[in-house]
Design a protein around this motif. Structure first.
Motif, PDB file in Angstrom:
ATOM      1  N   MET A 165      29.639  34.659  32.121  1.00  0.00           N
ATOM      2  CA  MET A 165      29.615  33.200  32.017  1.00  0.00           C
ATOM      3  C   MET A 165      28.335  32.619  32.600  1.00  0.00           C
ATOM      4  O   MET A 165      27.803  31.626  32.104  1.00  0.00           O
ATOM      5  CB  MET A 165      30.845  32.614  32.730  1.00  0.00           C
ATOM      6  N   SER A 166      27.817  33.256  33.644  1.00  0.00           N
ATOM      7  CA  SER A 166      26.562  32.771  34.222  1.00  0.00           C
ATOM      8  C   SER A 166      25.397  32.954  33.261  1.00  0.00           C
ATOM      9  O   SER A 166      24.393  32.236  33.326  1.00  0.00           O
ATOM     10  CB  SER A 166      26.280  33.484  35.540  1.00  0.00           C
ATOM     11  N   MET A 167      25.509  33.895  32.316  1.00  0.00           N
ATOM     12  CA  MET A 167      24.441  34.133  31.329  1.00  0.00           C
ATOM     13  C   MET A 167      24.240  32.934  30.401  1.00  0.00           C
ATOM     14  O   MET A 167      23.203  32.810  29.763  1.00  0.00           O
ATOM     15  CB  MET A 167      24.767  35.369  30.486  1.00  0.00           C
ATOM     16  N   LYS A 168      25.228  32.038  30.315  1.00  0.00           N
ATOM     17  CA  LYS A 168      25.068  30.860  29.465  1.00  0.00           C
ATOM     18  C   LYS A 168      23.921  29.970  29.942  1.00  0.00           C
ATOM     19  O   LYS A 168      23.390  29.179  29.170  1.00  0.00           O
ATOM     20  CB  LYS A 168      26.358  30.037  29.453  1.00  0.00           C
ATOM     21  N   CYS A 169      23.566  30.101  31.208  1.00  0.00           N
ATOM     22  CA  CYS A 169      22.513  29.255  31.777  1.00  0.00           C
ATOM     23  C   CYS A 169      21.111  29.769  31.458  1.00  0.00           C
ATOM     24  O   CYS A 169      20.118  29.081  31.750  1.00  0.00           O
ATOM     25  CB  CYS A 169      22.678  29.177  33.294  1.00  0.00           C
ATOM     26  N   VAL A 170      20.991  30.968  30.871  1.00  0.00           N
ATOM     27  CA  VAL A 170      19.676  31.559  30.621  1.00  0.00           C
ATOM     28  C   VAL A 170      18.899  30.758  29.582  1.00  0.00           C
ATOM     29  O   VAL A 170      17.729  30.412  29.770  1.00  0.00           O
ATOM     30  CB  VAL A 170      19.812  33.029  30.188  1.00  0.00           C
ATOM     31  N   SER A 171      19.558  30.474  28.456  1.00  0.00           N
ATOM     32  CA  SER A 171      18.888  29.721  27.390  1.00  0.00           C
ATOM     33  C   SER A 171      19.935  29.144  26.451  1.00  0.00           C
ATOM     34  O   SER A 171      21.101  29.545  26.466  1.00  0.00           O
ATOM     35  CB  SER A 171      17.934  30.636  26.599  1.00  0.00           C
ATOM     36  N   LYS A 172      19.519  28.232  25.607  1.00  0.00           N
ATOM     37  CA  LYS A 172      20.432  27.630  24.633  1.00  0.00           C
ATOM     38  C   LYS A 172      20.952  28.663  23.637  1.00  0.00           C
ATOM     39  O   LYS A 172      22.110  28.618  23.232  1.00  0.00           O
ATOM     40  CB  LYS A 172      19.730  26.487  23.900  1.00  0.00           C
ATOM     41  N   SER A 173      20.064  29.574  23.231  1.00  0.00           N
ATOM     42  CA  SER A 173      20.484  30.580  22.245  1.00  0.00           C
ATOM     43  C   SER A 173      21.539  31.517  22.840  1.00  0.00           C
ATOM     44  O   SER A 173      22.493  31.915  22.163  1.00  0.00           O
ATOM     45  CB  SER A 173      19.281  31.373  21.747  1.00  0.00           C
ATOM     46  N   TRP A 174      21.366  31.885  24.126  1.00  0.00           N
ATOM     47  CA  TRP A 174      22.371  32.730  24.777  1.00  0.00           C
ATOM     48  C   TRP A 174      23.699  31.984  24.902  1.00  0.00           C
ATOM     49  O   TRP A 174      24.766  32.562  24.698  1.00  0.00           O
ATOM     50  CB  TRP A 174      21.875  33.170  26.148  1.00  0.00           C
ATOM     51  N   LYS A 175      23.627  30.720  25.267  1.00  0.00           N
ATOM     52  CA  LYS A 175      24.842  29.928  25.405  1.00  0.00           C
ATOM     53  C   LYS A 175      25.584  29.835  24.077  1.00  0.00           C
ATOM     54  O   LYS A 175      26.814  29.992  24.013  1.00  0.00           O
ATOM     55  CB  LYS A 175      24.508  28.530  25.916  1.00  0.00           C
ATOM     56  N   THR A 176      24.829  29.596  22.990  1.00  0.00           N
ATOM     57  CA  THR A 176      25.436  29.526  21.654  1.00  0.00           C
ATOM     58  C   THR A 176      26.100  30.838  21.285  1.00  0.00           C
ATOM     59  O   THR A 176      27.219  30.858  20.748  1.00  0.00           O
ATOM     60  CB  THR A 176      24.368  29.160  20.607  1.00  0.00           C
ATOM     61  N   LEU A 177      25.423  31.941  21.578  1.00  0.00           N
ATOM     62  CA  LEU A 177      25.963  33.263  21.265  1.00  0.00           C
ATOM     63  C   LEU A 177      27.256  33.528  22.034  1.00  0.00           C
ATOM     64  O   LEU A 177      28.269  33.962  21.461  1.00  0.00           O
ATOM     65  CB  LEU A 177      24.935  34.344  21.587  1.00  0.00           C
ATOM     66  N   ILE A 178      27.246  33.248  23.337  1.00  0.00           N
ATOM     67  CA  ILE A 178      28.401  33.546  24.183  1.00  0.00           C
ATOM     68  C   ILE A 178      29.604  32.690  23.805  1.00  0.00           C
ATOM     69  O   ILE A 178      30.753  33.129  23.921  1.00  0.00           O
ATOM     70  CB  ILE A 178      28.014  33.356  25.666  1.00  0.00           C
ATOM     71  N   LEU A 179      29.363  31.488  23.320  1.00  0.00           N
ATOM     72  CA  LEU A 179      30.456  30.601  22.920  1.00  0.00           C
ATOM     73  C   LEU A 179      30.939  30.837  21.495  1.00  0.00           C
ATOM     74  O   LEU A 179      31.903  30.220  21.051  1.00  0.00           O
ATOM     75  CB  LEU A 179      30.029  29.133  23.076  1.00  0.00           C
ATOM     76  N   ASP A 180      30.281  31.741  20.780  1.00  0.00           N
ATOM     77  CA  ASP A 180      30.663  32.037  19.404  1.00  0.00           C
ATOM     78  C   ASP A 180      31.991  32.804  19.378  1.00  0.00           C
ATOM     79  O   ASP A 180      32.147  33.800  20.089  1.00  0.00           O
ATOM     80  CB  ASP A 180      29.567  32.872  18.726  1.00  0.00           C
ATOM     81  N   PRO A 181      32.967  32.388  18.569  1.00  0.00           N
ATOM     82  CA  PRO A 181      34.265  33.080  18.514  1.00  0.00           C
ATOM     83  C   PRO A 181      34.148  34.552  18.140  1.00  0.00           C
ATOM     84  O   PRO A 181      34.924  35.379  18.628  1.00  0.00           O
ATOM     85  CB  PRO A 181      35.031  32.291  17.434  1.00  0.00           C
ATOM     86  N   ASP A 182      33.205  34.903  17.260  1.00  0.00           N
ATOM     87  CA  ASP A 182      33.041  36.307  16.887  1.00  0.00           C
ATOM     88  C   ASP A 182      32.559  37.141  18.071  1.00  0.00           C
ATOM     89  O   ASP A 182      32.951  38.303  18.234  1.00  0.00           O
ATOM     90  CB  ASP A 182      32.049  36.431  15.722  1.00  0.00           C
ATOM     91  N   PHE A 183      31.704  36.551  18.900  1.00  0.00           N
ATOM     92  CA  PHE A 183      31.252  37.252  20.102  1.00  0.00           C
ATOM     93  C   PHE A 183      32.423  37.478  21.062  1.00  0.00           C
ATOM     94  O   PHE A 183      32.549  38.540  21.681  1.00  0.00           O
ATOM     95  CB  PHE A 183      30.142  36.450  20.794  1.00  0.00           C
ATOM     96  N   ALA A 184      33.301  36.468  21.168  1.00  0.00           N
ATOM     97  CA  ALA A 184      34.478  36.596  22.033  1.00  0.00           C
ATOM     98  C   ALA A 184      35.377  37.740  21.570  1.00  0.00           C
ATOM     99  O   ALA A 184      35.921  38.489  22.390  1.00  0.00           O
ATOM    100  CB  ALA A 184      35.257  35.284  22.050  1.00  0.00           C
ATOM    101  N   LYS A 185      35.528  37.911  20.246  1.00  0.00           N
ATOM    102  CA  LYS A 185      36.353  39.010  19.713  1.00  0.00           C
ATOM    103  C   LYS A 185      35.704  40.360  20.012  1.00  0.00           C
ATOM    104  O   LYS A 185      36.396  41.323  20.374  1.00  0.00           O
ATOM    105  CB  LYS A 185      36.538  38.838  18.208  1.00  0.00           C
TER     106      LYS A 185
END
Length: 373
Positions: free
Chosen positions: A1-21
């Protein structure tokens, strides 16, 4: 979750439902945390996520759970219904006069809680002896469902166990076929035990006759009913054949380490646990543990935490295993207490919490990035 603060692209990736699966598939299926309610008072309380490792590593018999990152104040706290894929279903307090129920969803790992997404009213004049909710995941359509059981009478006064299903996304309750047996009030518990979720099915341990004697209960009077969340059809399965052992308490179904377990108090002398090695196959029932209460009591007497009369009024419920599988954690119907039992060396100890923890209603979960959106 702390990785979301690295960049906008990382935040978008981590919040993606496919990434969560993808993340969930790599996670262990073993329970890592317990979702519990604490400090309950006048319809409010705190929801907590307790790491199992914290309990196992405790060197004392008392523990204070303070972790502001994995708890939140819940003004309408009712109970924890269940957990699937790291998503915890919370039932809000309902108003008994109107029989209203509402629910929300919490992911302790991402520290997010939904608004109230589900709300409905009971059938008119519901039977008080059965009102039951279970939370599960329908793998066939990749969504979550809440299953509701309630006794109702038809025009001819016949009793049936009505079943409603809420599908997350549709945001609507649907009636499905009634349960193939009628649930009954247990002499040792106010309600029928809640269902458990495993492999896209919800299962209940139920008495299979409505008009039957309430004393001298044996395992053979119970059956297991499983509802496939995909097809919404039922399967009725026999429980282990236990030589007509007399039951002192309500039998329990539990899901531990991705396996189904059936447990009960036998003759006030032993706590017996059976494992269904292959889900849905009656012949795969195998006795896993038979724990002598005398041995358990000997562990506690030296610590002056128990006496014989209190112990025999208690009720054990298996909650989860430790990561290595050696220790089984039991909830107990005594406030603020849980039992850690190492079944390999037959040693046990009580953990007392100072936060008014309701261990008996705790549900295990694995950490994930899953959300309801």
């Amino acid at each position: 979750m702390s990785m979301k603060c690295v960049s906008k692209s990382w935040k978008t990736l981590i919040l993606d439902p496919d990434f969560a699966k993808m993340h969930l598939k790599k996670q262990s299926t073993r329970t890592s945390h317990l979702a519990i309610l604490s400090n309950m008072s006048e319809g409010s309380g705190e929801c907590r996520a307790v790491p199992i490792s914290r309990l196992l590593e405790s060197n004392s018999h008392s523990i204070t759970l303070t972790d502001p990152y994995h708890q939140f104040f819940y003004k309408d706290a009712g109970r924890v219904v269940g957990s699937c894929n790291g998503l915890v279903c919370m039932q809000d307090c309902y108003f008994a006069e109107y029989h209203e129920h509402s629910f929300s969803f919490w992911n302790p790992a991402t520290r997010t809680k939904s608004e109230t997404l589900v709300s409905f009213r009971n059938y008119p004049k519901p039977r008080k002896n059965v009102c039951n909710f279970t939370f599960g995941y329908d793998i066939s359509i990749d969504t979550y469902k809440i299953v509701f059981l309630c006794l109702k009478r038809d025009d001819s006064d016949l009793i049936a166990t009505a079943v409603r299903v809420f599908t997350l996304g549709d945001n609507d309750w649907r009636d499905i076929d009634c349960l193939p047996v009628v649930l009954v009030r247990h002499p040792f518990g106010k309600y029928v035990r809640n269902g458990v979720y495993l492999k896209s099915s919800v299962s209940w341990c139920v008495r299979c006759r409505y008009y039957c004697h309430l004393k001298n209960l044996i395992v053979e009077q119970f059956v297991m009913i499983s509802l496939d969340l995909g097809t919404e059809t039922y399967t009725q399965l026999l429980l282990p054949r236990c030589c007509d052992e007399e039951l002192h308490n309500v039998p329990t179904l539990s899901v531990l380490m991705d396996c189904l377990y059936f447990s009960y108090d036998s003759k006030k002398t032993h706590f017996v646990i059976w494992q269904m090695k292959e889900f849905g196959v009656e012949e795969s029932w195998t006795q896993f543990l038979k724990i002598s209460y005398t041995n358990l009591l000997n562990n506690f007497k030296t610590k002056e935490l128990y006496n014989d009369s209190l112990f025999h009024r208690s009720r054990l419920t298996p909650m989860c295993f430790s990561e290595n599988g050696d220790t089984l954690i039991f909830a107990i119907n005594i406030p603020d207490q849980a039992i850690l039992y190492n079944w390999k060396d037959n040693r046990a100890k009580i953990i007392e919490s100072t936060n008014k923890i309701l261990w008996f209603t705790a549900k295990g979960y694995v950490e994930s990035l899953v959300s309801t959106s």
